[in-house]
Design an enzyme around this catalytic site. Structure first.
Site, PDB file in Angstrom:
ATOM      1  N   ARG A 144       0.565  10.192  14.179  1.00 54.23           N
ATOM      2  CA  ARG A 144       1.691   9.577  13.493  1.00 54.23           C
ATOM      3  C   ARG A 144       2.404   8.329  14.301  1.00 54.23           C
ATOM      4  O   ARG A 144       1.828   8.338  15.633  1.00 54.23           O
ATOM      5  CB  ARG A 144       2.825  10.511  12.962  1.00 54.23           C
ATOM      6  CG  ARG A 144       2.572  11.199  11.726  1.00 54.23           C
ATOM      7  CD  ARG A 144       2.756  10.586  10.464  1.00 54.23           C
ATOM      8  NE  ARG A 144       3.673   9.483  10.227  1.00 54.23           N
ATOM      9  CZ  ARG A 144       5.067   9.882   9.775  1.00 54.23           C
ATOM     10  NH1 ARG A 144       5.364  11.068   9.395  1.00 54.23           N
ATOM     11  NH2 ARG A 144       5.959   8.895   9.739  1.00 54.23           N
ATOM     12  N   ARG A 174      -8.316   8.418   4.612  1.00 61.92           N
ATOM     13  CA  ARG A 174      -9.341   7.441   3.930  1.00 61.92           C
ATOM     14  C   ARG A 174      -9.929   6.775   5.275  1.00 61.92           C
ATOM     15  O   ARG A 174     -11.236   6.468   5.220  1.00 61.92           O
ATOM     16  CB  ARG A 174      -8.584   5.921   3.371  1.00 61.92           C
ATOM     17  CG  ARG A 174      -9.237   5.034   3.100  1.00 61.92           C
ATOM     18  CD  ARG A 174      -8.651   3.658   2.506  1.00 61.92           C
ATOM     19  NE  ARG A 174      -7.485   3.321   3.758  1.00 61.92           N
ATOM     20  CZ  ARG A 174      -7.671   2.431   4.769  1.00 61.92           C
ATOM     21  NH1 ARG A 174      -8.858   1.968   4.849  1.00 61.92           N
ATOM     22  NH2 ARG A 174      -6.924   2.038   5.846  1.00 61.92           N
ATOM     23  N   ARG A 175      -9.230   6.459   6.216  1.00 66.54           N
ATOM     24  CA  ARG A 175      -9.959   5.778   7.432  1.00 66.54           C
ATOM     25  C   ARG A 175     -10.813   7.009   8.137  1.00 66.54           C
ATOM     26  O   ARG A 175     -11.925   6.709   8.436  1.00 66.54           O
ATOM     27  CB  ARG A 175      -8.904   5.245   8.709  1.00 66.54           C
ATOM     28  CG  ARG A 175      -8.247   4.064   8.116  1.00 66.54           C
ATOM     29  CD  ARG A 175      -7.093   3.732   9.141  1.00 66.54           C
ATOM     30  NE  ARG A 175      -6.564   2.540   8.950  1.00 66.54           N
ATOM     31  CZ  ARG A 175      -5.236   2.108   9.102  1.00 66.54           C
ATOM     32  NH1 ARG A 175      -4.308   2.938   9.567  1.00 66.54           N
ATOM     33  NH2 ARG A 175      -4.855   0.933   8.769  1.00 66.54           N
ATOM     34  N   CYS A 182      -1.239   7.573  -2.362  1.00 65.09           N
ATOM     35  CA  CYS A 182      -1.494   6.608  -1.534  1.00 65.09           C
ATOM     36  C   CYS A 182      -2.133   7.076  -0.260  1.00 65.09           C
ATOM     37  O   CYS A 182      -2.478   6.327   0.965  1.00 65.09           O
ATOM     38  CB  CYS A 182      -0.557   5.548  -1.243  1.00 65.09           C
ATOM     39  SG  CYS A 182       0.981   6.047  -0.865  1.00 65.09           S
ATOM     40  N   LYS A 211       0.758  -1.369  -0.004  1.00 65.02           N
ATOM     41  CA  LYS A 211       0.096  -0.061  -0.196  1.00 65.02           C
ATOM     42  C   LYS A 211       1.051   1.247  -0.257  1.00 65.02           C
ATOM     43  O   LYS A 211       0.374   2.363  -0.400  1.00 65.02           O
ATOM     44  CB  LYS A 211      -0.737   0.003   1.230  1.00 65.02           C
ATOM     45  CG  LYS A 211      -0.171   0.143   2.686  1.00 65.02           C
ATOM     46  CD  LYS A 211      -1.378   0.368   3.539  1.00 65.02           C
ATOM     47  CE  LYS A 211      -0.590   0.458   4.946  1.00 65.02           C
ATOM     48  NZ  LYS A 211      -1.853   0.336   5.958  1.00 65.02           N
ATOM     49  N   ASP A 212       2.298   0.936   0.301  1.00 69.36           N
ATOM     50  CA  ASP A 212       3.102   2.476   0.298  1.00 69.36           C
ATOM     51  C   ASP A 212       3.621   2.584  -1.138  1.00 69.36           C
ATOM     52  O   ASP A 212       4.242   3.621  -1.268  1.00 69.36           O
ATOM     53  CB  ASP A 212       4.233   2.187   1.231  1.00 69.36           C
ATOM     54  CG  ASP A 212       3.824   2.331   2.577  1.00 69.36           C
ATOM     55  OD1 ASP A 212       2.666   2.694   2.999  1.00 69.36           O
ATOM     56  OD2 ASP A 212       4.548   1.524   3.346  1.00 69.36           O
TER      57      ASP A 212
END
Length: 319
Positions: free
Chosen positions: A151, A129-130, A244, A81-82
């Site tokens: 983070r 997204r979340r 992303c 996903k990165d």
């Protein structure tokens, strides 16, 4: 270092080292050669800025790819996903092993599930997204939550809950599984509630494209079903022209009739981070047999989402 050892480039984080260790064992089995981990610090590891602010796409990847191109390592392992969606010509995505659980999970105080969080609960995540999907779900179901940008590695994120600074944090199931901490999860979020990031739960094994022998050897670890699914998901992301770190979720899964796999379903979502506006669509088609077919599935769904106004929901990333 032994002459015939393969050098695996990896990020230094506990999760990256665990993932790379699993891949190292598998590569040793298929090649008969020892594998040594070479730790590489990436910009995403040292920067404390929010991922969306430092570009998201590629911040954990560039240093590993540079080491590959300089010949300092033989291959590298990334969280898929990165990876930016455009693949460099001089590097081969040699293998995408079988995917781990792609779902997002909650680690909450008092073993609470997401729907049982108290009014005004503070939920930490670094992912737009979340945020978008959790806020949309909360709006639709009368929940009152505040999503808080954070983070850090798994330890520091879970620490925010343990210290009482947050009521819950959202993490990827795959990461917790790989470091043996899945028992700390208090709720698994259904993909009907939160679609994962494109490629979430999958690993990417990359090496120099001109090293045909290594490309072939690493290719033995490839899982064709996982590759088809994540190719469709990443094609959707690319066609939306989103990075992303954009608020885009996607998941491709195989639909079976008994033991026989019939079709592939691709679901996609994009939304504003406050959850007030969402575009969520799905499409179903024959299981892709080629890279081109998987890519076409993603492009087709992205085109439908753009017609529904998806571009306007991605802020600065919409082109």
């Amino acid at each position: 270092m032994t002459d015939n050892a393969l050098r695996l480039g990896t990020r230094r984080s506990k999760l990256a080292m665990a993932q790379s260790g699993l891949v190292a064992e598998a590569v040793s089995r298929v090649t008969g050669r020892p594998v040594e981990l070479v730790e590489i610090t990436t910009y995403g590891d040292v920067s404390r800025e929010a991922l969306a602010q430092i570009g998201g796409t590629g911040v954990f990847v560039t240093a590993l790819r540079d080491a590959l191109l300089r010949g300092e390592v033989d291959f590298a392992v990334h969280s898929l996903k990165d990876l930016p969606t455009a693949q460099p010509e001089d590097l081969a995505l040699a293998a995408i092993p079988e995917r781990e659980d792609p779902r997002d999970v909650i680690v909450a105080r008092d073993a609470l599930k997401f729907t049982d969080l108290p009014r005004g609960a503070r939920v930490g995540t670094g992912s737009p997204r979340r945020m978008a999907q959790l806020n949309a779900y909360a709006r639709a179901h009368g929940l009152d939550i505040e999503t808080v940008p954070i983070r850090g590695n798994i330890d520091s994120r879970v620490g925010y809950v343990r210290e009482g600074r947050l009521d819950a944090v959202v993490l990827a199931a795959a990461g917790l599984n790989r470091i043996g901490r899945i028992d700390e999860v208090t709720d698994f979020l259904s993909v009907d509630t939160v679609l994962p990031a494109p490629g979430q739960g999958a690993l990417a094994i990359e090496c120099a494209a001109d090293n045909a022998a290594l490309v072939a050897a690493l290719g033995e670890l490839d899982d064709p079903s996982t590759r088809a699914a994540v190719t469709a998901e990443r094609s959707l992301l690319a066609a939306l022209e989103a990075g992303c770190s954009a608020p885009v979720g996607a998941l491709a899964d195989l639909l079976a009739d008994g033991p026989i796999v019939k079709e592939m379903r691709l679901r996609g979502v994009v939304g504003t981070t406050d959850g007030s506006r969402m575009v969520q669509l799905s499409t179903t088609g024959p299981v892709p047999q080629t890279h081109e077919q998987a890519t076409a599935l993603g492009r087709e769904l992205a085109a439908e989402m753009l017609v529904q106004g998806a571009a306007g929901l991605m802020g600065e990333r919409a082109l």
